[in-house]
Design a protein around this motif. Structure first.
Motif, PDB file in Angstrom:
ATOM      1  N   TYR A 175      10.661  45.066  -5.433  1.00  0.00           N
ATOM      2  CA  TYR A 175      10.032  46.256  -5.239  1.00  0.00           C
ATOM      3  C   TYR A 175      10.492  47.190  -6.195  1.00  0.00           C
ATOM      4  CZ  TYR A 175       8.574  50.730  -3.458  1.00  0.00           C
ATOM      5  OH  TYR A 175       8.248  52.019  -3.253  1.00  0.00           O
TER       6      TYR A 175
ATOM      7  N   ILE B  59       6.877  45.758  -8.215  1.00  0.00           N
ATOM      8  CA  ILE B  59       5.907  45.703  -7.288  1.00  0.00           C
ATOM      9  C   ILE B  59       5.719  47.232  -6.983  1.00  0.00           C
ATOM     10  CG2 ILE B  59       5.247  45.484  -4.734  1.00  0.00           C
ATOM     11  CD1 ILE B  59       7.139  43.066  -4.750  1.00  0.00           C
TER      12      ILE B  59
ATOM     13  N   PHE C  48       2.555  48.292  -9.335  1.00  0.00           N
ATOM     14  CA  PHE C  48       1.256  47.591  -8.983  1.00  0.00           C
ATOM     15  C   PHE C  48       0.469  48.626  -8.609  1.00  0.00           C
ATOM     16  CE2 PHE C  48       2.681  43.054  -8.310  1.00  0.00           C
ATOM     17  CZ  PHE C  48       3.256  43.002  -9.467  1.00  0.00           C
TER      18      PHE C  48
ATOM     19  N   ALA D 250      -4.020  45.511  -7.601  1.00  0.00           N
ATOM     20  CA  ALA D 250      -3.029  44.545  -7.965  1.00  0.00           C
ATOM     21  C   ALA D 250      -2.182  44.163  -6.797  1.00  0.00           C
ATOM     22  CB  ALA D 250      -1.984  44.892  -8.958  1.00  0.00           C
ATOM     23  N   LEU D 251      -1.646  44.968  -5.926  1.00  0.00           N
ATOM     24  CA  LEU D 251      -0.978  44.519  -4.749  1.00  0.00           C
ATOM     25  C   LEU D 251      -2.018  43.777  -3.760  1.00  0.00           C
ATOM     26  CD1 LEU D 251       1.731  45.013  -3.108  1.00  0.00           C
ATOM     27  CD2 LEU D 251       0.836  47.140  -2.382  1.00  0.00           C
TER      28      LEU D 251
ATOM     29  N   MET E 235      -2.095  40.413  -5.017  1.00  0.00           N
ATOM     30  CA  MET E 235      -0.941  39.741  -4.709  1.00  0.00           C
ATOM     31  C   MET E 235      -0.541  39.319  -3.249  1.00  0.00           C
ATOM     32  SD  MET E 235       3.044  41.258  -5.082  1.00  0.00           S
ATOM     33  CE  MET E 235       4.645  40.394  -4.290  1.00  0.00           C
TER      34      MET E 235
ATOM     35  N   ILE F  48      -2.738  36.015  -2.651  1.00  0.00           N
ATOM     36  CA  ILE F  48      -2.223  34.931  -3.286  1.00  0.00           C
ATOM     37  C   ILE F  48      -1.006  34.285  -2.362  1.00  0.00           C
ATOM     38  CG2 ILE F  48      -0.892  33.881  -5.009  1.00  0.00           C
ATOM     39  CD1 ILE F  48      -2.749  35.651  -6.790  1.00  0.00           C
ATOM     40  N   LEU F  49       0.024  35.431  -1.919  1.00  0.00           N
ATOM     41  CA  LEU F  49       0.841  35.151  -1.032  1.00  0.00           C
ATOM     42  C   LEU F  49       0.683  34.537   0.163  1.00  0.00           C
ATOM     43  CD1 LEU F  49       3.498  38.040  -2.039  1.00  0.00           C
ATOM     44  CD2 LEU F  49       3.848  35.426  -2.577  1.00  0.00           C
TER      45      LEU F  49
ATOM     46  N   LEU G 182       8.261  37.689   1.360  1.00  0.00           N
ATOM     47  CA  LEU G 182       7.464  38.370   0.357  1.00  0.00           C
ATOM     48  C   LEU G 182       5.793  38.675   0.679  1.00  0.00           C
ATOM     49  CD1 LEU G 182       8.133  36.514  -2.901  1.00  0.00           C
ATOM     50  CD2 LEU G 182       8.433  38.838  -2.617  1.00  0.00           C
TER      51      LEU G 182
ATOM     52  N   SER H  45       5.035  42.612   1.307  1.00  0.00           N
ATOM     53  CA  SER H  45       3.952  43.222   0.350  1.00  0.00           C
ATOM     54  C   SER H  45       2.825  43.531   1.178  1.00  0.00           C
ATOM     55  CB  SER H  45       3.609  42.226  -0.775  1.00  0.00           C
ATOM     56  OG  SER H  45       3.216  40.949  -0.028  1.00  0.00           O
TER      57      SER H  45
END
Length: 384
Positions: A174, A178, A181, A185-186, A189, A192-193, A230, A234
Motif C-alpha cells: 500500500y 497501491i 492507484f 486502477a484499484l 486490481m 484480477i485478484l 491482497l 484491496s
C-alpha cells in the motif's frame, strides 16, 4: 455518522468507525471460539465442527483493515504523510503486541515442557532463536530446528501471527504503490485478484478442502496466503474510496448475527468439478463481507451502552487475536493428554480459557500496549 476515538487511535488523528471497531471485536471473539473447537479436532484427529468456517474471520479482518487504512491515510499522501512516517505509524500500532504475543508463546512453550507435538524435546537455544525470529517477524521454514512445534507453522510460538505477517506485506504494498492507484486502477486490481483467489479456492489448490491457507511457508500456502490477504485488503481500500453511507438501524447487531451464522454453517459438500466449500467461502469474501463493512460503516451507536460495548470490543480485538493462541496450545496439550474430544466433556475449562484470554487481553492493553504505544508515538511520531 457517529465515530469514536478508540485505543487504536494513538498514532492516527482520525477517529475510528465505532461499529467497525465493535465488529472487529466480535470477529476476534469468534476466532477464539473457533480455536476451542480446533483443539477438539486436533486432539481427536477429526475435522473442526460446530463453528466450521471460523477461519473466515481472518478474511474479514483483512477487508476491515483495508477499509480503515484507506480511510485513515489515502488523503494524506503528499501532504502530511511519507512512506517512512506511514511505516513508523503502523509499527507503533501493531508491533508491541506482536512482540508480547511471541514472548507469551515462548513462556507457554516452556510450561508445556519444550516438546514438539510428537513428544520430541526442543533445546532452549532453539526456542530462543524461534522467539528472536518471531519478535522480528522472520517466519520459520518448515522442518528447520527453530520451527519448534514440528507442524510447519510460520510462527510456531504464536500461530495466528502468520496473518499479521501478510498484513505487514499488504501495508508495504500500500505504501509503495497501491495508494498511488486511481480508483479505476484499484478496481481493476481488485477484479484480477478476486478472479485469482476464486480460482485458488474453488480448485482446492492447497488440498485442504477450504481456503484456510497461509499459516505455513510452503509454496502453495505462501501464494494462497498472499492472495487471501491482497484481495480483501484491496477490496477494503476500494470500499473506503467509494463509500456512501446508507440509512440503517441496528447495523451492529445485524452484522454480528450474520457473522455468527456464516461461521457456523457446516462445510459444503462436493468437490467435482469445483470445490463447493470454496464457492461458499468466495461468496462470503466477495459479497457478504464487503456488505457487512459497508453497513457497519453506515451505522452508529444510539446509546451509551452500545457505544461502550463497541469501544471495549474494538479495544481488545487486536490484543485478543494476537495473544490468545499461546494459551490454546496449553489447552490442546491438556485435551490430548486426557483424551478429551468434545465440548460436553470440557465446557467449563473451555469457558475459562476464553474468559482468561479476554481478561488478559484487556490487561495487556491497559498495562502494556497503550503505555508502550503512547511512549513510542511521543518519541517517534511527534513533530519536534
Amino acid at each position: 455518522m457517529q465515530k469514536i476515538s478508540s485505543s487504536a487511535s494513538f498514532a492516527d488523528s482520525k477517529p475510528h468507525y465505532d461499529l467497525l471497531d465493535g465488529l472487529r471485536g466480535v470477529a476476534a471473539l469468534l476466532v477464539v471460539w473457533y480455536h476451542v473447537f480446533e483443539g477438539y479436532a486436533f486432539a481427536g484427529g477429526t475435522s473442526i465442527e460446530t463453528i466450521n468456517h471460523g477461519y473466515l474471520a481472518v478474511d474479514f479482518f483483512f477487508i476491515l483493515s483495508g477499509f480503515v487504512i484507506g480511510y485513515a491515510y489515502d488523503d494524506r499522501w503528499g501532504k502530511t504523510l511519507t512512506v517512512k512516517n506511514f511505516f513508523k505509524r503502523r509499527l507503533v500500532r501493531l508491533h508491541p503486541m506482536v512482540v508480547l504475543g511471541a514472548v507469551l508463546g515462548a513462556i507457554t512453550f516452556f510450561i508445556q515442557g519444550s516438546v514438539q507435538w510428537d513428544g520430541s524435546h526442543v533445546a532452549t537455544s532453539l526456542v530462543m532463536v524461534a522467539l528472536l525470529c518471531a519478535m522480528f517477524f522472520i517466519p520459520a521454514v518448515p522442518g528447520a530446528g527453530y520451527e519448534v512445534r514440528g507442524n510447519g507453522e510460520m510462527f510456531p510460538l504464536n500461530g495466528p501471527a502468520w496473518s499479521l505477517f501478510f498484513e505487514y506485506i499488504g501495508n508495504i504494498f500500500y505504501a509503495l504503490f497501491i495508494h498511488k492507484f486511481s480508483t479505476k486502477a484499484l478496481t481493476v486490481m481488485v477484479v484480477i485478484l478476486g478472479i485469482a483467489l476464486t480460482m485458488f479456492a474453488c480448485s482446492d489448490a492447497a488440498g485442504y478442502g477450504s481456503i484456510g491457507v497461509g499459516w505455513t511457508l510452503d509454496g502453495v500456502n505462501f501464494v494462497g496466503g498472499l492472495l487471501r490477504m491482497l484481495f480483501p485488503f484491496s477490496m477494503g481500500m476500494l470500499l473506503s474510496r467509494c463509500f456512501k453511507p446508507v440509512k440503517i438501524r441496528g447495523a451492529f447487531w445485524i452484522c454480528s448475527i450474520v457473522l455468527l451464522i456464516l461461521f457456523h454453517i457446516p462445510f459444503v459438500e462436493g468437490s467435482e468439478p469445483i470445490l463447493m466449500n470454496g464457492v461458499f467461502e468466495m461468496f462470503c469474501i466477495i459479497f457478504v463481507f464487503p456488505a457487512l463493512v459497508w453497513l457497519g460503516a453506515s451505522g452508529s451507536t444510539t446509546d451509551k451502552t452500545s457505544t461502550r460495548i463497541c469501544k471495549f470490543l474494538g479495544d481488545i480485538s487486536f490484543p485478543l487475536y494476537i495473544i490468545h493462541y499461546p494459551f490454546m496450545y496449553l489447552f490442546y496439550a491438556w485435551l490430548i493428554k486426557n483424551e478429551y474430544f468434545t465440548l460436553g466433556e470440557t465446557w467449563e475449562v473451555a469457558v475459562c480459557v476464553c474468559a482468561w484470554n479476554v481478561l488478559l487481553s484487556y490487561a495487556c492493553l491497559k498495562l502494556y500496549d497503550e503505555p508502550v504505544r503512547k511512549w513510542l508515538s511521543k518519541k517517534y511520531l511527534t513533530k519536534k
